[in-house]
Design an enzyme around this catalytic site. Structure first.
Site, PDB file in Angstrom:
ATOM      1  N   GLU A  41     -11.106  -1.167  -4.088  1.00 31.18           N
ATOM      2  CA  GLU A  41     -10.397  -0.601  -2.946  1.00 31.18           C
ATOM      3  C   GLU A  41      -9.180   0.188  -3.415  1.00 31.18           C
ATOM      4  OE1 GLU A  41      -9.262  -3.887  -0.464  1.00 31.18           O
ATOM      5  OE2 GLU A  41      -7.662  -4.533  -1.806  1.00 31.18           O
ATOM      6  N   ASP A  76       0.825  -1.213   0.000  1.00 31.52           N
ATOM      7  CA  ASP A  76       0.000   0.000   0.000  1.00 31.52           C
ATOM      8  C   ASP A  76       0.859   1.263   0.000  1.00 31.52           C
ATOM      9  OD1 ASP A  76      -2.123  -1.822   0.313  1.00 31.52           O
ATOM     10  OD2 ASP A  76      -1.950  -1.723   2.488  1.00 31.52           O
ATOM     11  N   ARG A 128       4.360  -8.899   0.080  1.00 28.46           N
ATOM     12  CA  ARG A 128       4.429  -7.985  -1.051  1.00 28.46           C
ATOM     13  C   ARG A 128       5.658  -7.085  -0.973  1.00 28.46           C
ATOM     14  NH1 ARG A 128      -1.726  -6.201  -0.009  1.00 28.46           N
ATOM     15  NH2 ARG A 128      -0.869  -6.326   2.085  1.00 28.46           N
ATOM     16  N   HIS A 137      -2.767  -1.012  -5.410  1.00 28.86           N
ATOM     17  CA  HIS A 137      -2.681   0.079  -4.432  1.00 28.86           C
ATOM     18  C   HIS A 137      -1.498   0.999  -4.712  1.00 28.86           C
ATOM     19  CE1 HIS A 137      -4.418   1.245  -0.358  1.00 28.86           C
ATOM     20  NE2 HIS A 137      -3.701   2.256  -0.798  1.00 28.86           N
TER      21      HIS A 137
END
Length: 360
Positions: free
Chosen positions: A227, A45, A318, A290
């Site tokens: 999202e 993110d 990630r 993201h």
């Protein structure tokens, strides 16, 4: 976002779901290099913003929110934990996806948190405000934002994560990912909502449903979701680039909303058109999602900063990557193909000159 989905989540292991992945700088270089390779560091993110000649990078780590500031896009710099979740209260756990924005002389951090998880059914959005215009100053907790349908009833608040804010035509707007109604399972579809802001810590009016996972390229897995919305503004055009499909799978990808009439009503869903996927993984890059957008040090290039999965195995391990993008003749962004790990990429324009001038 790292989260959820009941039984599926248990299969891939959720022991790390409430502690964010950290971001680490690379080893010091003995000489200035003109290229770099992805990934640049671990994490998820990624939120990076350029303010003056500094890049401010914001991430969560062990239920704290950490900022880094550096003159370089490709290197993290000085770090400071500007906030740690309290031992009690609505935001004591599961701190997710913080973003820091500079608005009217202060830095504001928007983040998601909850009392516990799994199941991750308690997530709400909070706001922090810096005391000065220095991102490393102390922050005041401005509380929880109301993201439901009845502002007169705070107890009716609804699940909300991944909030971002942007200004357009002298108005401030918030966009986030949320549920239509509060549920007792995190296996719940997610939608994008938009709302005008009275000020950076207060929403104005009521939320508007902006996007639902309905297209063939944003559905088809165990959970449909929209999202990670991020605003991208270019030559008066307004875009919202967002993540869809499942965050723990290789199919995670980016869709885009475009404001049809930039002078029209942003709170009218019919004034937005959807297209996608506009950026997705491939055989060598898995589950891109993201993102945030920044200019190169000399302001001549546009870059997308995003995360991808480390493997094809379902889960939330990630790392963070970045690459330049261009613009099509119709004024929409062209993000190109996700560049595989290990491939040499020219450093952002102006970064090498800057480093050489500083004698690093």
């Amino acid at each position: 976002m790292k989260k959820y989905l009941g039984t599926v989540a248990l299969l891939v292991g959720l022991s790390f779901a409430c502690s964010s992945e950290s971001a680490e700088a690379g080893e010091p270089e003995s000489q200035v290099k003109t290229t770099f390779i992805n990934p640049v560091w671990d994490g998820a993110d990624p939120w990076m913003v350029k303010q003056g000649d500094e890049y401010i990078y914001c991430y969560s780590q062990n239920n704290s929110i950490v900022l880094s500031r550096s003159k370089y896009m490709t290197k993290l710099g000085e770090k400071k934990a500007i906030w740690t979740a309290p031992s009690s209260g609505w935001n004591r756990n599961c701190v997710w996806a913080p973003e820091v924005h500079f608005v009217d002389g202060h830095w504001y951090v928007y983040y998601a948190a909850g009392v516990s998880g799994p199941p991750f059914i308690h997530q709400r959005t909070g706001v922090l405000r810096s005391q000065t215009d220095d991102p490393f100053s102390n922050y005041e907790d401005m509380g929880m934002l109301y993201t439901g349908d009845n502002p007169d009833d705070p107890a009716s608040n609804v699940w909300a994560i991944d909030m971002t804010v942007f200004e357009h035509n002298s108005k401030l707007y918030a966009v986030w990912s949320g549920w239509k109604e509060q549920m007792d399972t995190d296996a719940t579809p997610q939608h994008l909502f938009i709302q005008e802001m009275e000020n950076p810590w207060t929403l104005k009016g009521t939320r508007v449903l902006l996007s639902s996972p309905e297209e063939s390229w944003e559905t088809g897995g165990p959970l449909n979701l929209n999202e990670g919305p991020e605003a991208l503004i270019h030559k008066g055009q307004v875009f919202i680039v967002y993540s869809c499909r499942e965050s723990w799978l290789v199919e995670y990808r980016q869709g885009m909303l475009q404001l049809i009439n930039p002078d029209g009503n942003l709170l009218d869903p019919s004034n937005w058109k959807k297209q996608g996927p506009v950026f997705e993984g491939n055989d060598l890059v898995y589950g891109v999602g993201h993102c945030s957008f920044v200019k190169s040090p000399d302001g001549t290039e546009d870059w997308i900063v995003y995360h991808s999965k480390k493997s094809t195995t379902p889960g939330w391990e990630r790392d963070v990557r970045m690459q330049p993008f261009s613009w099509k003749a119709d004024g929409t962004p062209n993000f190109g193909i996700a560049i595989p790990a290990g491939k040499q990429i020219s450093r952002p324009s102006g970064e090498v000159v800057l480093e050489e001038s500083e004698g690093n």
